[in-house]
Design a protein around this motif. Structure first.
Motif, mmCIF file in Angstrom:
data_model
loop_
_atom_site.group_PDB
_atom_site.id
_atom_site.type_symbol
_atom_site.label_atom_id
_atom_site.label_comp_id
_atom_site.label_asym_id
_atom_site.label_seq_id
_atom_site.Cartn_x
_atom_site.Cartn_y
_atom_site.Cartn_z
ATOM 1 N N ALA A 147 0.825 -1.209 0.000
ATOM 2 C CA ALA A 147 0.000 0.000 0.000
ATOM 3 C C ALA A 147 0.857 1.256 0.000
ATOM 4 O O ALA A 147 0.455 2.303 -0.526
ATOM 5 C CB ALA A 147 -0.918 -0.005 1.222
ATOM 6 N N VAL A 148 2.044 1.159 0.589
ATOM 7 C CA VAL A 148 2.968 2.290 0.617
ATOM 8 C C VAL A 148 3.783 2.323 -0.668
ATOM 9 O O VAL A 148 3.884 3.359 -1.335
ATOM 10 C CB VAL A 148 3.914 2.185 1.835
ATOM 11 C CG1 VAL A 148 4.911 3.342 1.851
ATOM 12 C CG2 VAL A 148 3.107 2.149 3.128
ATOM 13 N N TYR A 203 -5.890 2.352 3.280
ATOM 14 C CA TYR A 203 -4.941 2.389 4.393
ATOM 15 C C TYR A 203 -5.571 1.927 5.705
ATOM 16 O O TYR A 203 -4.873 1.380 6.571
ATOM 17 C CB TYR A 203 -4.317 3.781 4.508
ATOM 18 C CG TYR A 203 -3.374 4.057 3.361
ATOM 19 C CD1 TYR A 203 -2.199 3.334 3.213
ATOM 20 C CD2 TYR A 203 -3.688 5.001 2.384
ATOM 21 C CE1 TYR A 203 -1.345 3.550 2.149
ATOM 22 C CE2 TYR A 203 -2.840 5.228 1.308
ATOM 23 C CZ TYR A 203 -1.673 4.495 1.195
ATOM 24 O OH TYR A 203 -0.839 4.707 0.121
ATOM 25 N N ILE A 204 -6.863 2.123 5.867
ATOM 26 C CA ILE A 204 -7.543 1.552 7.034
ATOM 27 C C ILE A 204 -7.500 0.031 6.965
ATOM 28 O O ILE A 204 -7.204 -0.658 7.963
ATOM 29 C CB ILE A 204 -9.012 2.040 7.106
ATOM 30 C CG1 ILE A 204 -9.055 3.536 7.434
ATOM 31 C CG2 ILE A 204 -9.799 1.242 8.147
ATOM 32 C CD1 ILE A 204 -10.463 4.133 7.374
ATOM 33 N N THR A 261 0.691 -9.599 -4.648
ATOM 34 C CA THR A 261 -0.751 -9.748 -4.422
ATOM 35 C C THR A 261 -1.330 -8.492 -3.778
ATOM 36 O O THR A 261 -2.453 -8.080 -4.087
ATOM 37 C CB THR A 261 -1.050 -10.966 -3.532
ATOM 38 O OG1 THR A 261 -0.311 -10.862 -2.304
ATOM 39 C CG2 THR A 261 -0.665 -12.261 -4.230
ATOM 40 N N GLY A 262 -0.546 -7.864 -2.904
ATOM 41 C CA GLY A 262 -0.999 -6.632 -2.273
ATOM 42 C C GLY A 262 -1.191 -5.522 -3.282
ATOM 43 O O GLY A 262 -2.199 -4.808 -3.253
ATOM 44 N N SER A 263 -0.248 -5.380 -4.199
ATOM 45 C CA SER A 263 -0.350 -4.331 -5.210
ATOM 46 C C SER A 263 -1.605 -4.498 -6.055
ATOM 47 O O SER A 263 -2.272 -3.513 -6.404
ATOM 48 C CB SER A 263 0.890 -4.355 -6.118
ATOM 49 O OG SER A 263 2.055 -4.051 -5.369
ATOM 50 N N TYR A 264 -1.957 -5.750 -6.360
ATOM 51 C CA TYR A 264 -3.134 -5.991 -7.200
ATOM 52 C C TYR A 264 -4.435 -5.834 -6.403
ATOM 53 O O TYR A 264 -5.322 -5.060 -6.784
ATOM 54 C CB TYR A 264 -3.068 -7.392 -7.795
ATOM 55 C CG TYR A 264 -4.300 -7.758 -8.596
ATOM 56 C CD1 TYR A 264 -4.539 -7.177 -9.838
ATOM 57 C CD2 TYR A 264 -5.241 -8.667 -8.102
ATOM 58 C CE1 TYR A 264 -5.673 -7.489 -10.569
ATOM 59 C CE2 TYR A 264 -6.373 -8.987 -8.822
ATOM 60 C CZ TYR A 264 -6.591 -8.400 -10.056
ATOM 61 O OH TYR A 264 -7.711 -8.716 -10.771
ATOM 62 N N ALA A 288 0.106 1.759 13.057
ATOM 63 C CA ALA A 288 -0.209 3.153 13.394
ATOM 64 C C ALA A 288 0.107 4.077 12.224
ATOM 65 O O ALA A 288 -0.659 5.008 11.915
ATOM 66 C CB ALA A 288 0.574 3.579 14.632
ATOM 67 N N GLY A 289 1.234 3.838 11.549
ATOM 68 C CA GLY A 289 1.604 4.650 10.401
ATOM 69 C C GLY A 289 0.596 4.547 9.269
ATOM 70 O O GLY A 289 0.270 5.546 8.621
ATOM 71 N N LEU A 290 0.056 3.348 9.050
ATOM 72 C CA LEU A 290 -0.961 3.155 8.009
ATOM 73 C C LEU A 290 -2.264 3.856 8.383
ATOM 74 O O LEU A 290 -2.923 4.462 7.522
ATOM 75 C CB LEU A 290 -1.202 1.658 7.791
ATOM 76 C CG LEU A 290 -0.028 0.894 7.167
ATOM 77 C CD1 LEU A 290 -0.258 -0.617 7.241
ATOM 78 C CD2 LEU A 290 0.200 1.322 5.714
ATOM 79 N N PHE A 291 -2.628 3.796 9.658
ATOM 80 C CA PHE A 291 -3.840 4.488 10.106
ATOM 81 C C PHE A 291 -3.689 6.005 9.979
ATOM 82 O O PHE A 291 -4.645 6.704 9.618
ATOM 83 C CB PHE A 291 -4.176 4.101 11.545
ATOM 84 C CG PHE A 291 -4.732 2.709 11.700
ATOM 85 C CD1 PHE A 291 -5.762 2.258 10.889
ATOM 86 C CD2 PHE A 291 -4.225 1.846 12.660
ATOM 87 C CE1 PHE A 291 -6.281 0.975 11.018
ATOM 88 C CE2 PHE A 291 -4.729 0.566 12.802
ATOM 89 C CZ PHE A 291 -5.761 0.130 11.975
ATOM 90 N N VAL A 292 -2.481 6.513 10.276
ATOM 91 C CA VAL A 292 -2.234 7.949 10.111
ATOM 92 C C VAL A 292 -2.367 8.343 8.634
ATOM 93 O O VAL A 292 -2.929 9.392 8.309
ATOM 94 C CB VAL A 292 -0.838 8.335 10.653
ATOM 95 C CG1 VAL A 292 -0.482 9.765 10.255
ATOM 96 C CG2 VAL A 292 -0.807 8.203 12.179
ATOM 97 N N LEU A 293 -1.876 7.476 7.743
ATOM 98 C CA LEU A 293 -2.033 7.744 6.309
ATOM 99 C C LEU A 293 -3.499 7.863 5.910
ATOM 100 O O LEU A 293 -3.858 8.666 5.054
ATOM 101 C CB LEU A 293 -1.377 6.628 5.488
ATOM 102 C CG LEU A 293 0.102 6.784 5.138
ATOM 103 C CD1 LEU A 293 0.580 5.579 4.336
ATOM 104 C CD2 LEU A 293 0.357 8.070 4.358
#
Length: 399
Positions: A226-227, A364-365, A346-349, A284-289
């Motif tokens: 996701a990043v 991101y959630i 798989t994540g990218s797709y 936490a970083g993903l939730f902040v995003l």
């Protein structure tokens, strides 16, 4: 040889393999950043086709990675590293003459093969070089070669594109690979004994003892996709494109600053003391995003993700290698990165589908929740690992 020398991490051989790996990843990240632009601007391709230059590279790496451990075992880590680096360099020069999309995709597939073998070899040799008592710290330092490259590579690529042509960019990256070859020629692998060649078996493709750790790493890689794949697009949609250029710099700085004491904690106290907090920081970083609407929040997410994700990858890789034993370091490394690459791919797709249908905030959630779930998966894995160790200990004691 005194005890201090025996336990030294930064030996001449370690520095050489560090630099060899740095140049390899520098070229990888520079191409990863600039080739999509090349497809759009020079080959008049679509955004979907631009995305394929990364996907097909990763696909070839996933296909070849399981076999790389066997290749390193049969022919030697140093020999296979040299061959794969030479062919990676040759592939870099071929970008100078490729002027069609399908030829570019074929080259990317070919390039990915040698990247897969080379990175397996550098990781396995680094694991052989560091003392057993400081393996977590040593492999953490080794991972800094990739952490620095993730900033330097895109910086060189994007900066050159502002002042020169793609042709000159490809020349510069190819020459940098010549430097990588020089360092590779000086690499020394302390473990040279090889087992007798035998028919290919499942054990030659995967290290079964490393699979549970690699599965956890795959989930972490899924979240990291996701990043890796969407942060620039997300930042552009928020009007934060200028701030996004600093995201990876903060991300890398957080990894580098935390690396020395994280590795020492891993070796002295154990993996849980660093892995549990790292999972929490990454989530936490993903939730902040997901709630980002300013540069400061974007920078905060980079800091948290850098501390969390940057700690998890070398620590989990160390666990995978430790679970397999020193003689199977190449197989454990190959297994670890095979599942890691699958997680990214798989994540990218799949995350792209979420972003398209529900938006980047929901993306991101979702990944934050998935990373939180990794806490429980990791805990279960460590529980089973501890039970297996206790069972083996009792069996040995009775025997």
């Amino acid at each position: 040889m005194n005890e201090q020398t025996k336990n030294n991490i930064w030996t001449k051989s370690f520095v050489i393999i560090f630099l060899s790996n740095f140049f390899l990843f520098l070229v990888f990240y520079a191409l990863l950043t600039t080739l999509p632009i090349y497809v759009l601007d020079e080959l008049n391709g679509s955004e979907t086709q631009a995305g394929l230059v990364a996907t097909i590279f990763l696909l070839s790496a996933i296909i070849v990675r399981p076999f790389s451990g066997k290749l390193l075992e049969d022919f030697g880590k140093k020999k296979m590293l040299m061959i794969s680096m030479l062919l990676f360099m040759a592939s870099s020069f071929l970008y100078l003459i490729v002027d069609h999309l399908y030829l570019l995709l074929a080259l990317r597939f070919f390039h990915g093969i040698w990247f897969s073998i080379a990175t397996t070899a550098t990781g396995a040799i680094a694991a052989d070089l560091v003392p057993d008592s400081r393996r977590g710290e040593g492999l953490g330092y080794f991972a800094m070669s990739m952490n620095i490259a993730v900033v330097v590579g895109p910086f060189i690529g994007l900066t050159l594109l502002q002042v020169t042509t793609f042709n000159n960019l490809f020349w510069v990256l190819s020459v940098l690979m010549v430097g990588a070859i020089v360092f590779t020629a000086l690499v020394h692998d302390p473990i040279v004994e090889k087992s007798a060649k035998r028919k290919l078996s499942l054990n030659d493709l995967f290290e079964r003892k490393a699979l549970p750790v690699a599965a956890v790493a795959s989930l972490i890689a899924f979240g990291y996709a996701a990043v890796l794949s969407f942060i620039s697009i997300y930042a552009k949609s928020l009007g934060l494109m200028e701030a996004a250029s600093y995201f990876y710099a903060i991300f890398a700085a957080a990894m580098l600053i935390s690396r020395p004491f994280v590795g020492r904690l891993f070796d002295k106290v154990g993996p849980n003391i660093v892995i549990y907090p790292a999972i929490g920081l990454f989530a936490a970083g993903l939730f902040v995003l997901s709630i980002t609407n300013s540069s400061m929040l974007l920078f905060l997410s980079a800091l948290l993700i850098g501390l969390g994700y940057g700690t998890l990858v070398p620590c989990l890789q160390t666990l995978a290698i430790q679970s397999a034993g020193r003689g199977r370091s190449a197989h454990a490394t190959a297994t670890f990165f095979t599942l890691f690459d699958i997680g990214v791919a798989t994540g990218s797709y799949l995350l792209g589908l979420i972003a398209t249908n529900f938006g980047y905030q929901q993306l991101y959630i979702t990944t934050g929740i998935i990373v939180i779930a990794v806490l429980f998966v990791y805990r279960l894995m460590m529980k089973k690992r501890r039970e297996a160790e206790e069972k083996n200990y009792k069996a040995v004691k009775i025997g």
